[in-house]
Scaffold this motif. Structure first.
Motif, PDB file in Angstrom:
ATOM      1  N   LEU A  67     157.962  13.722  31.510  1.00 31.11           N
ATOM      2  CA  LEU A  67     156.696  13.705  30.775  1.00 31.11           C
ATOM      3  C   LEU A  67     156.880  14.441  29.456  1.00 31.11           C
ATOM      4  N   GLN A  68     156.570  13.757  28.342  1.00 28.70           N
ATOM      5  CA  GLN A  68     156.766  14.344  27.023  1.00 28.70           C
ATOM      6  C   GLN A  68     155.543  14.117  26.145  1.00 28.70           C
ATOM      7  N   GLY A  69     155.510  14.850  25.030  1.00 25.15           N
ATOM      8  CA  GLY A  69     154.486  14.649  24.019  1.00 25.15           C
ATOM      9  C   GLY A  69     155.081  13.982  22.800  1.00 25.15           C
ATOM     10  N   VAL A  70     154.204  13.409  21.970  1.00 27.65           N
ATOM     11  CA  VAL A  70     154.661  12.704  20.775  1.00 27.65           C
ATOM     12  C   VAL A  70     154.623  13.596  19.541  1.00 27.65           C
ATOM     13  N   ALA A  71     153.580  14.375  19.390  1.00 26.16           N
ATOM     14  CA  ALA A  71     153.428  15.206  18.191  1.00 26.16           C
ATOM     15  C   ALA A  71     152.665  16.471  18.549  1.00 26.16           C
ATOM     16  N   ALA A  72     152.722  17.440  17.647  1.00 24.04           N
ATOM     17  CA  ALA A  72     152.052  18.708  17.884  1.00 24.04           C
ATOM     18  C   ALA A  72     150.538  18.531  17.946  1.00 24.04           C
ATOM     19  N   SER A  73     149.901  19.396  18.739  1.00 21.03           N
ATOM     20  CA  SER A  73     148.445  19.486  18.762  1.00 21.03           C
ATOM     21  C   SER A  73     148.006  20.619  17.853  1.00 21.03           C
ATOM     22  N   VAL A  74     147.073  20.345  16.950  1.00 19.60           N
ATOM     23  CA  VAL A  74     146.578  21.356  16.026  1.00 19.60           C
ATOM     24  C   VAL A  74     145.192  21.791  16.496  1.00 19.60           C
ATOM     25  N   VAL A  75     145.096  23.014  16.986  1.00 13.60           N
ATOM     26  CA  VAL A  75     143.841  23.534  17.534  1.00 13.60           C
ATOM     27  C   VAL A  75     142.960  24.005  16.392  1.00 13.60           C
ATOM     28  N   LEU A  76     141.737  23.486  16.340  1.00 22.12           N
ATOM     29  CA  LEU A  76     140.797  23.791  15.257  1.00 22.12           C
ATOM     30  C   LEU A  76     139.584  24.539  15.809  1.00 22.12           C
ATOM     31  N   PRO A  77     138.975  25.418  15.010  1.00 22.88           N
ATOM     32  CA  PRO A  77     137.783  26.131  15.487  1.00 22.88           C
ATOM     33  C   PRO A  77     136.579  25.206  15.548  1.00 22.88           C
ATOM     34  N   GLY A  78     135.665  25.507  16.467  1.00 25.19           N
ATOM     35  CA  GLY A  78     134.417  24.764  16.565  1.00 25.19           C
ATOM     36  C   GLY A  78     133.295  25.505  15.865  1.00 25.19           C
ATOM     37  N   ARG A  79     132.148  24.874  15.757  1.00 21.67           N
ATOM     38  CA  ARG A  79     131.013  25.489  15.066  1.00 21.67           C
ATOM     39  C   ARG A  79     130.503  26.728  15.774  1.00 21.67           C
ATOM     40  N   ASP A  80     130.527  26.712  17.109  1.00 21.52           N
ATOM     41  CA  ASP A  80     129.920  27.806  17.866  1.00 21.52           C
ATOM     42  C   ASP A  80     130.935  28.865  18.285  1.00 21.52           C
ATOM     43  N   GLN A  81     132.152  28.829  17.722  1.00 21.09           N
ATOM     44  CA  GLN A  81     133.197  29.807  18.014  1.00 21.09           C
ATOM     45  C   GLN A  81     133.716  29.721  19.446  1.00 21.09           C
ATOM     46  N   ALA A  82     133.384  28.669  20.176  1.00 17.46           N
ATOM     47  CA  ALA A  82     133.873  28.528  21.544  1.00 17.46           C
ATOM     48  C   ALA A  82     135.362  28.197  21.529  1.00 17.46           C
ATOM     49  N   ARG A  83     136.053  28.607  22.581  1.00 12.35           N
ATOM     50  CA  ARG A  83     137.476  28.300  22.680  1.00 12.35           C
ATOM     51  C   ARG A  83     137.679  26.875  23.178  1.00 12.35           C
ATOM     52  N   SER A  84     138.793  26.299  22.836  1.00 17.10           N
ATOM     53  CA  SER A  84     139.204  25.032  23.438  1.00 17.10           C
ATOM     54  C   SER A  84     140.065  25.352  24.658  1.00 17.10           C
ATOM     55  N   ARG A  85     140.151  24.374  25.582  1.00 23.61           N
ATOM     56  CA  ARG A  85     140.871  24.626  26.832  1.00 23.61           C
ATOM     57  C   ARG A  85     141.734  23.430  27.198  1.00 23.61           C
ATOM     58  N   LEU A  86     142.920  23.733  27.707  1.00 22.96           N
ATOM     59  CA  LEU A  86     143.814  22.723  28.268  1.00 22.96           C
ATOM     60  C   LEU A  86     144.179  23.156  29.672  1.00 22.96           C
ATOM     61  N   ARG A  87     144.015  22.235  30.626  1.00 28.75           N
ATOM     62  CA  ARG A  87     144.403  22.517  32.014  1.00 28.75           C
ATOM     63  C   ARG A  87     145.417  21.468  32.455  1.00 28.75           C
ATOM     64  N   LEU A  88     146.596  21.939  32.856  1.00 30.75           N
ATOM     65  CA  LEU A  88     147.643  21.074  33.393  1.00 30.75           C
ATOM     66  C   LEU A  88     147.742  21.331  34.886  1.00 30.75           C
ATOM     67  N   ASP A  89     147.479  20.292  35.694  1.00 27.88           N
ATOM     68  CA  ASP A  89     147.470  20.395  37.151  1.00 27.88           C
ATOM     69  C   ASP A  89     148.569  19.494  37.698  1.00 27.88           C
ATOM     70  N   VAL A  90     149.553  20.091  38.380  1.00 32.43           N
ATOM     71  CA  VAL A  90     150.762  19.366  38.785  1.00 32.43           C
ATOM     72  C   VAL A  90     151.019  19.535  40.279  1.00 32.43           C
ATOM     73  N   GLU A  91     151.426  18.439  40.918  1.00 30.46           N
ATOM     74  CA  GLU A  91     151.948  18.481  42.275  1.00 30.46           C
ATOM     75  C   GLU A  91     153.281  17.740  42.303  1.00 30.46           C
ATOM     76  N   VAL A  92     154.300  18.368  42.885  1.00 29.99           N
ATOM     77  CA  VAL A  92     155.608  17.733  43.037  1.00 29.99           C
ATOM     78  C   VAL A  92     155.987  17.817  44.508  1.00 29.99           C
ATOM     79  N   ALA A  93     156.126  16.656  45.154  1.00 31.50           N
ATOM     80  CA  ALA A  93     156.447  16.616  46.573  1.00 31.50           C
ATOM     81  C   ALA A  93     157.927  16.881  46.804  1.00 31.50           C
ATOM     82  N   ALA A  94     158.303  17.057  48.067  1.00 30.06           N
ATOM     83  CA  ALA A  94     159.690  17.323  48.430  1.00 30.06           C
ATOM     84  C   ALA A  94     160.604  16.238  47.876  1.00 30.06           C
ATOM     85  N   GLY A  95     161.721  16.667  47.296  1.00 32.44           N
ATOM     86  CA  GLY A  95     162.671  15.739  46.716  1.00 32.44           C
ATOM     87  C   GLY A  95     162.295  15.234  45.344  1.00 32.44           C
TER      88      GLY A  95
END
Length: 218
Positions: A67-95
């Protein structure tokens, strides 16, 4: 994802789906390859303050995914100063094996980003995860980045780590590589530390004010 039975061994993608405007997912590589390759493609600017991006990856028994990405992500501020969030959820079975090289994340001035990675390994499932975070664009003060990684194997902890970047100009560029199958010995240089994990594998962390490419250009 799971490998097909009988004949030459290769991985079959059973589900490939993207919802929302932030990311698209594309199968790349050769269908006959034993390793399935997928790229994440940014389809909108950001993330911006207040955005939530969730990526879920499931690797079945014996399957191999790159699994790869193509280009950088540029994080920008929002109007209300809220943070942005990224959640990576992974499961890898035996083998199974997941090689995940996430696209670089550039946190612009006044932006704040939270990255959470949760990985559940089963049996001898393996993971190689590479991440790169940069505070600020060229000649720009950076924002804040907070990351948390939680990796378990059959319910037992492999790695739990939290990192915050933002108030130290000497720590603007962070690269981490987690390899649960590596057997490297502990070592350290002026900016890189290799740490063997008690449950197996190694964590390599490189932290500094500039990237290696910027240092070479000076």
């Amino acid at each position: 994802m799971r490998p097909i039975s009988g004949g030459p061994r290769r991985t079959v993608l059973r589900t490939l789906r993207a919802d929302g405007p932030a990311l698209a997912v594309r199968r790349t590589g050769t269908p006959s390859s034993p390793v399935a390759q997928v790229h994440l493609v940014g389809t909108a600017a950001g993330p911006m303050g207040g955005d939530l991006v969730e990526v879920r990856v499931r690797v079945g028994p014996g399957a191999h995914l790159d699994l790869q990405g193509v280009a950088a992500s540029v994080v920008l501020p929002g109007r209300d100063q809220a943070r942005s969030r990224l959640r990576l959820d992974v499961e890898v079975a035996a083998g199974g094996l997941l090689t995940c090289t996430l696209p670089p994340v550039v946190v612009t001035g006044a932006a704040e980003h939270q990255a959470t990675t949760v990985v559940r390994l089963g049996g001898d499932g393996r993971l190689r995860l590479a991440e790169h975070v940069r505070l600020g664009r060229h000649d720009e003060p950076g924002g804040w980045w907070r990351g948390h990684v939680d990796v378990t194997r059959d319910g037992s902890p492999v790695l739990r780590q939290s990192t915050t970047l933002g108030d130290d100009p000497g720590m603007r560029d962070l690269r981490t590589v987690l390899d649960t199958a590596a057997t490297d010995h502990a070592s350290a240089t002026h900016d890189t530390v290799v740490m063997p994990l008690a449950a197996g594998g190694t964590l390599t962390v490189t932290l500094g004010a500039t990237t290696a490419a910027e240092q070479r250009a000076r």
